[in-house]
Write a protein that holds these residues in place. Structure first.
Motif, PDB file in Angstrom:
ATOM      1  N   ASN A  21      -2.854  -9.378  -3.407  1.00  0.00           N
ATOM      2  CA  ASN A  21      -2.913  -8.600  -2.183  1.00  0.00           C
ATOM      3  C   ASN A  21      -2.627  -7.138  -2.507  1.00  0.00           C
ATOM      4  O   ASN A  21      -1.938  -6.811  -3.475  1.00  0.00           O
ATOM      5  CB  ASN A  21      -1.885  -9.114  -1.164  1.00  0.00           C
ATOM      6  N   PHE A  22      -3.157  -6.242  -1.702  1.00  0.00           N
ATOM      7  CA  PHE A  22      -3.015  -4.805  -1.921  1.00  0.00           C
ATOM      8  C   PHE A  22      -1.542  -4.411  -2.050  1.00  0.00           C
ATOM      9  O   PHE A  22      -1.166  -3.691  -2.963  1.00  0.00           O
ATOM     10  CB  PHE A  22      -3.687  -4.042  -0.769  1.00  0.00           C
ATOM     11  N   TYR A  43      -7.138   0.754   0.531  1.00  0.00           N
ATOM     12  CA  TYR A  43      -6.924  -0.642   0.932  1.00  0.00           C
ATOM     13  C   TYR A  43      -8.267  -1.325   1.176  1.00  0.00           C
ATOM     14  O   TYR A  43      -8.514  -2.432   0.686  1.00  0.00           O
ATOM     15  CB  TYR A  43      -6.049  -0.700   2.187  1.00  0.00           C
ATOM     16  N   ALA A  44      -9.141  -0.656   1.927  1.00  0.00           N
ATOM     17  CA  ALA A  44     -10.450  -1.238   2.248  1.00  0.00           C
ATOM     18  C   ALA A  44     -11.273  -1.453   0.978  1.00  0.00           C
ATOM     19  O   ALA A  44     -11.906  -2.500   0.804  1.00  0.00           O
ATOM     20  CB  ALA A  44     -11.200  -0.335   3.234  1.00  0.00           C
ATOM     21  N   PHE A  46     -10.146  -1.813  -2.141  1.00  0.00           N
ATOM     22  CA  PHE A  46      -9.508  -2.855  -2.939  1.00  0.00           C
ATOM     23  C   PHE A  46      -9.886  -4.235  -2.413  1.00  0.00           C
ATOM     24  O   PHE A  46     -10.324  -5.106  -3.170  1.00  0.00           O
ATOM     25  CB  PHE A  46      -7.982  -2.670  -2.911  1.00  0.00           C
ATOM     26  N   GLU A  47      -9.704  -4.451  -1.118  1.00  0.00           N
ATOM     27  CA  GLU A  47     -10.001  -5.752  -0.519  1.00  0.00           C
ATOM     28  C   GLU A  47     -11.487  -6.092  -0.626  1.00  0.00           C
ATOM     29  O   GLU A  47     -11.845  -7.225  -0.960  1.00  0.00           O
ATOM     30  CB  GLU A  47      -9.551  -5.784   0.949  1.00  0.00           C
ATOM     31  N   CYS A  48     -12.348  -5.125  -0.361  1.00  0.00           N
ATOM     32  CA  CYS A  48     -13.789  -5.368  -0.433  1.00  0.00           C
ATOM     33  C   CYS A  48     -14.201  -5.700  -1.864  1.00  0.00           C
ATOM     34  O   CYS A  48     -14.931  -6.667  -2.092  1.00  0.00           O
ATOM     35  CB  CYS A  48     -14.547  -4.136   0.073  1.00  0.00           C
ATOM     36  N   LYS A  50     -12.315  -6.786  -4.373  1.00  0.00           N
ATOM     37  CA  LYS A  50     -11.713  -8.058  -4.795  1.00  0.00           C
ATOM     38  C   LYS A  50     -12.477  -9.244  -4.206  1.00  0.00           C
ATOM     39  O   LYS A  50     -12.864 -10.165  -4.932  1.00  0.00           O
ATOM     40  CB  LYS A  50     -10.240  -8.108  -4.360  1.00  0.00           C
ATOM     41  N   ASN A  51     -12.711  -9.216  -2.912  1.00  0.00           N
ATOM     42  CA  ASN A  51     -13.380 -10.334  -2.247  1.00  0.00           C
ATOM     43  C   ASN A  51     -14.833 -10.478  -2.681  1.00  0.00           C
ATOM     44  O   ASN A  51     -15.292 -11.596  -2.941  1.00  0.00           O
ATOM     45  CB  ASN A  51     -13.290 -10.185  -0.731  1.00  0.00           C
TER      46      ASN A  51
END
Length: 129
Positions: A21-22, A43-44, A46-48, A50-51
């Motif tokens: 998680n971030f 954050y956006a 990183f999450e994008c 990673k996913n």
């Protein structure tokens, strides 16, 4: 065959050590701050990233890897059921007989000798002068 839980995918917490998680990777200490838009967009991204990367890798490799691991564990199970367990059972039966034989030999030959030595050496007295 059991049902697959689509909500809880790690019920035994096999991979709880993997923090992705971030907030588990990035953190700005007090006194140092980036601009809010940088932090939010980081954050956006990183999450994008990673996913998307995880989904692409699992799409192309996940099924093949799962099949390979399934075959690997099937071979391990086969070896244990048909090779190792019968071999260990045979060994334990054979060694049980050998243990009784050698135990009897030791009891007949060595125990009297050791008891005699123990009785002989138990009579020794040491005194300081």
């Amino acid at each position: 065959m059991g049902e697959v839980d689509l909500k809880v995918r790690d019920p035994n917490e096999l991979n709880s050590h993997i923090q992705v998680n971030f907030a588990d990777v990035f953190g700005e200490p007090d006194g140092v701050r980036s601009m809010d838009c940088v932090w939010e967009n980081s954050y956006a991204c990183f999450e994008c990233g990673k996913n998307l990367c995880y989904k692409i890798m699992t799409f192309f490799c996940g099924l093949c890897i799962a099949l390979e691991w399934g075959c690997e564990f099937a071979m391990i199970t086969f070896n244990h059921v048909w090779c190792w367990t019968p071999c260990l059972r045979d060994f334990s039966i054979t060694m049980g007989c050998a243990q009784k034989f050698f135990g009897t030999c030791v009891s007949c030959c060595l125990v009297p000798f050791c008891e005699g030595c123990g009785a002989f050496f138990s009579k020794i007295k040491i005194s300081k002068s």
